[in-house]
Design an enzyme around this catalytic site. Structure first.
Site, PDB file in Angstrom:
ATOM      1  N   ARG A 192     -91.406 -13.920  29.666  1.00  0.00           N
ATOM      2  CA  ARG A 192     -90.224 -13.952  31.353  1.00  0.00           C
ATOM      3  C   ARG A 192     -90.831 -16.175  31.314  1.00  0.00           C
ATOM      4  O   ARG A 192     -89.857 -16.601  32.122  1.00  0.00           O
ATOM      5  CB  ARG A 192     -91.071 -13.295  32.160  1.00  0.00           C
ATOM      6  CG  ARG A 192     -89.854 -12.126  32.760  1.00  0.00           C
ATOM      7  CD  ARG A 192     -91.406 -11.301  32.825  1.00  0.00           C
ATOM      8  NE  ARG A 192     -92.474 -10.801  31.580  1.00  0.00           N
ATOM      9  CZ  ARG A 192     -94.283 -10.188  32.617  1.00  0.00           C
ATOM     10  NH1 ARG A 192     -93.975  -8.805  34.082  1.00  0.00           N
ATOM     11  NH2 ARG A 192     -94.511 -10.187  31.723  1.00  0.00           N
ATOM     12  N   ARG A 234     -89.125  -0.507  24.028  1.00  0.00           N
ATOM     13  CA  ARG A 234     -89.063   0.715  24.817  1.00  0.00           C
ATOM     14  C   ARG A 234     -87.141   1.021  24.290  1.00  0.00           C
ATOM     15  O   ARG A 234     -86.694  -0.434  24.203  1.00  0.00           O
ATOM     16  CB  ARG A 234     -88.745   0.928  26.180  1.00  0.00           C
ATOM     17  CG  ARG A 234     -89.803   1.095  25.973  1.00  0.00           C
ATOM     18  CD  ARG A 234     -90.780   2.526  26.736  1.00  0.00           C
ATOM     19  NE  ARG A 234     -92.228   2.537  26.913  1.00  0.00           N
ATOM     20  CZ  ARG A 234     -92.875   2.304  26.166  1.00  0.00           C
ATOM     21  NH1 ARG A 234     -93.006   2.463  25.327  1.00  0.00           N
ATOM     22  NH2 ARG A 234     -93.805   2.793  26.849  1.00  0.00           N
ATOM     23  N   GLU A 250     -85.098   9.385  23.297  1.00  0.00           N
ATOM     24  CA  GLU A 250     -86.376  10.132  22.547  1.00  0.00           C
ATOM     25  C   GLU A 250     -85.916  10.952  22.690  1.00  0.00           C
ATOM     26  O   GLU A 250     -86.566  11.258  23.598  1.00  0.00           O
ATOM     27  CB  GLU A 250     -86.723   9.155  21.623  1.00  0.00           C
ATOM     28  CG  GLU A 250     -88.112   8.672  23.162  1.00  0.00           C
ATOM     29  CD  GLU A 250     -88.882   7.526  22.271  1.00  0.00           C
ATOM     30  OE1 GLU A 250     -88.791   6.692  22.378  1.00  0.00           O
ATOM     31  OE2 GLU A 250     -90.029   7.725  22.696  1.00  0.00           O
ATOM     32  N   HIS A 258     -91.153   7.079  17.191  1.00  0.00           N
ATOM     33  CA  HIS A 258     -91.835   6.680  17.982  1.00  0.00           C
ATOM     34  C   HIS A 258     -93.486   6.497  18.265  1.00  0.00           C
ATOM     35  O   HIS A 258     -94.428   7.087  18.776  1.00  0.00           O
ATOM     36  CB  HIS A 258     -92.008   6.804  19.374  1.00  0.00           C
ATOM     37  CG  HIS A 258     -92.447   6.007  20.806  1.00  0.00           C
ATOM     38  ND1 HIS A 258     -91.791   6.103  21.969  1.00  0.00           N
ATOM     39  CD2 HIS A 258     -93.457   5.037  20.900  1.00  0.00           C
ATOM     40  CE1 HIS A 258     -92.173   5.225  23.071  1.00  0.00           C
ATOM     41  NE2 HIS A 258     -93.589   4.578  21.834  1.00  0.00           N
ATOM     42  N   VAL A 259     -93.595   6.334  16.867  1.00  0.00           N
ATOM     43  CA  VAL A 259     -95.498   5.813  15.797  1.00  0.00           C
ATOM     44  C   VAL A 259     -96.132   4.540  15.997  1.00  0.00           C
ATOM     45  O   VAL A 259     -97.057   5.251  15.003  1.00  0.00           O
ATOM     46  CB  VAL A 259     -95.123   7.228  14.715  1.00  0.00           C
ATOM     47  CG1 VAL A 259     -94.753   8.237  14.537  1.00  0.00           C
ATOM     48  CG2 VAL A 259     -94.179   6.119  13.661  1.00  0.00           C
TER      49      VAL A 259
HETATM   50  C1  8YV Z   1     -97.358   6.124  23.587  1.00  0.00           C
HETATM   51  C2  8YV Z   1     -96.096   3.610  23.461  1.00  0.00           C
HETATM   52  O1  8YV Z   1     -96.939   6.305  22.350  1.00  0.00           O
HETATM   53  O2  8YV Z   1     -98.263   2.516  24.745  1.00  0.00           O
HETATM   54  C3  8YV Z   1     -97.525   2.869  24.623  1.00  0.00           C
HETATM   55  O3  8YV Z   1     -96.890   2.017  26.069  1.00  0.00           O
HETATM   56  O4  8YV Z   1     -95.154   3.702  24.104  1.00  0.00           O
HETATM   57  C4  8YV Z   1     -97.199   4.128  22.606  1.00  0.00           C
HETATM   58  O5  8YV Z   1     -98.391   4.019  22.011  1.00  0.00           O
HETATM   59  C5  8YV Z   1     -97.276   6.592  24.574  1.00  0.00           C
HETATM   60  O6  8YV Z   1     -97.378   5.611  25.856  1.00  0.00           O
HETATM   61  C6  8YV Z   1     -98.231   7.778  24.437  1.00  0.00           C
HETATM   62  O7  8YV Z   1     -97.746   8.128  26.094  1.00  0.00           O
END
Ligand code: 8YV
Length: 317
Positions: free
Chosen positions: A179, A236, A265, A283-284
């Site tokens: 940004r 995201r 997801e 999402h790991v």
């Molecule tokens: C988590 C994430 O899996 O921190 C974040 O924003 O996307 C991940 O670390 C998630 O938030 C779990 O709810």
């Protein structure tokens, strides 16, 4: 500072790592929703006295949700990203929102490099090749390479910088778009996502989700990466136009993608799953036992610090 607040009711809509949950239950009057036989009834019974919520990304926190809790003071989010939380709505109601910055940075950056290496060198495919017994009859196809590449970091926050530091050690040239331009790094700056994609052939998405970044990786950005282009997304799913990504991969406009996050997801489009060259993860990024416990620990620290009157530890401003 007191460590137990039996009169402070905390709602826990979705599961948290066990260590954090034990601490939470010990310190507070915790109402765990996910294991209640009738969730709706449990929520209605607790709502009027809830003062804190330990939320996760699975819970959309908007004005309508918050309005159920007349005594709510604090929403402590498990995760650094808070695109599922309407901050303005919380502020308008005088509520504090916290997240978990810092504790997951290195873990997510490790995952980003793992995804990048896996996609470029086709390591998941190589693993499947050996397991199938294909090696007995032929060699594994030669892969693309990281050598001579330029990596663009889209979003040079804490996680983006940790990724850049690692990529430097792999000999990659680093550019970024953010940004605002940063004066504390020596990496070249591109003034838009498109300009960044035009100047690099690996794009790593590390910016926050939300309306401002929705689909900032679109067809033009992908095409600019070129036929050897690699997209890595650990941020995201909403930042990437999934339809455009699938088309770019199908048409060979980019080489491959490594994705830990998805627009819908856990429902990943069949067309994406059908592409043999991509590396997909559920999402790991922060998903080690130690890091998830550190995140949960920070959720509990925020709640206990708030309940003791000392203010939140990591409030979102
Ligand atoms: C988590 C994430 O899996 O921190 C974040 O924003 O996307 C991940 O670390 C998630 O938030 C779990 O709810």
């Amino acid at each position: 500072m007191p460590s137990r607040f039996p009169d402070f009711r905390v709602l826990v809509p979705h599961p948290l790592p066990v260590g954090g949950l034990v601490r939470l239950k010990d310190a507070f009057d915790a109402v765990t929703l996910w294991d209640a036989p009738d969730k709706g009834a449990a929520l209605r019974a607790a709502a009027s006295s809830v003062r804190g919520i330990a939320s996760t990304g699975a819970q959309v926190v908007d004005g309508a949700f918050l309005d159920q809790f007349p005594k709510l003071e604090i929403v402590a989010n498990f995760g650094v990203g808070y695109d599922h939380i309407d901050l303005a709505a919380a502020r308008a109601r005088g509520m504090v929102v916290t997240n978990t910055p810092g504790v997951l940075v290195e873990e997510v950056a490790d995952a980003a490099l793992g995804l990048l290496l896996g996609a470029v060198r086709q390591l998941p495919q190589a693993d499947a090749f050996v397991r199938r017994g294909d090696w007995l009859t032929r060699g594994f196809p030669l892969s693309a390479s990281l050598r001579g590449r330029t990596l663009g970091v889209l979003g040079l926050g804490d996680i983006g910088r940790a990724i850049a530091r690692r990529a430097e050690a792999f000999g990659l040239k680093i550019l970024y778009h953010n940004r605002s331009r940063r004066d504390d790094v020596a990496y070249g700056y591109a003034d838009s996502p498109l300009a960044l994609a035009q100047a690099c052939d690996i794009l790593v998405v590390a910016a926050p989700g939300g309306p401002q970044t929705h689909h900032i990786v679109d067809a033009a950005v992908l095409e600019a990466l070129g036929p050897q282009g690699v997209l890595v997304n650990i941020a995201r799913g909403s930042l990437v136009d999934t339809a455009a990504l699938i088309a770019a991969l199908q048409q060979g406009k980019i080489l491959t993608a490594a994705l830990d996050v998805f627009e819908t997801e856990p429902d990943v489009p069949e067309a994406l799953r059908a592409l043999p060259q991509v590396f997909l993860a559920p999402h790991v990024g922060s998903g080690s036992v130690a890091t998830r416990e550190a995140m949960a620990g920070l959720v509990v620290d925020n709640l206990t610090s708030w309940a003791s009157g000392a203010g939140a530890v990591t409030p979102l401003t």
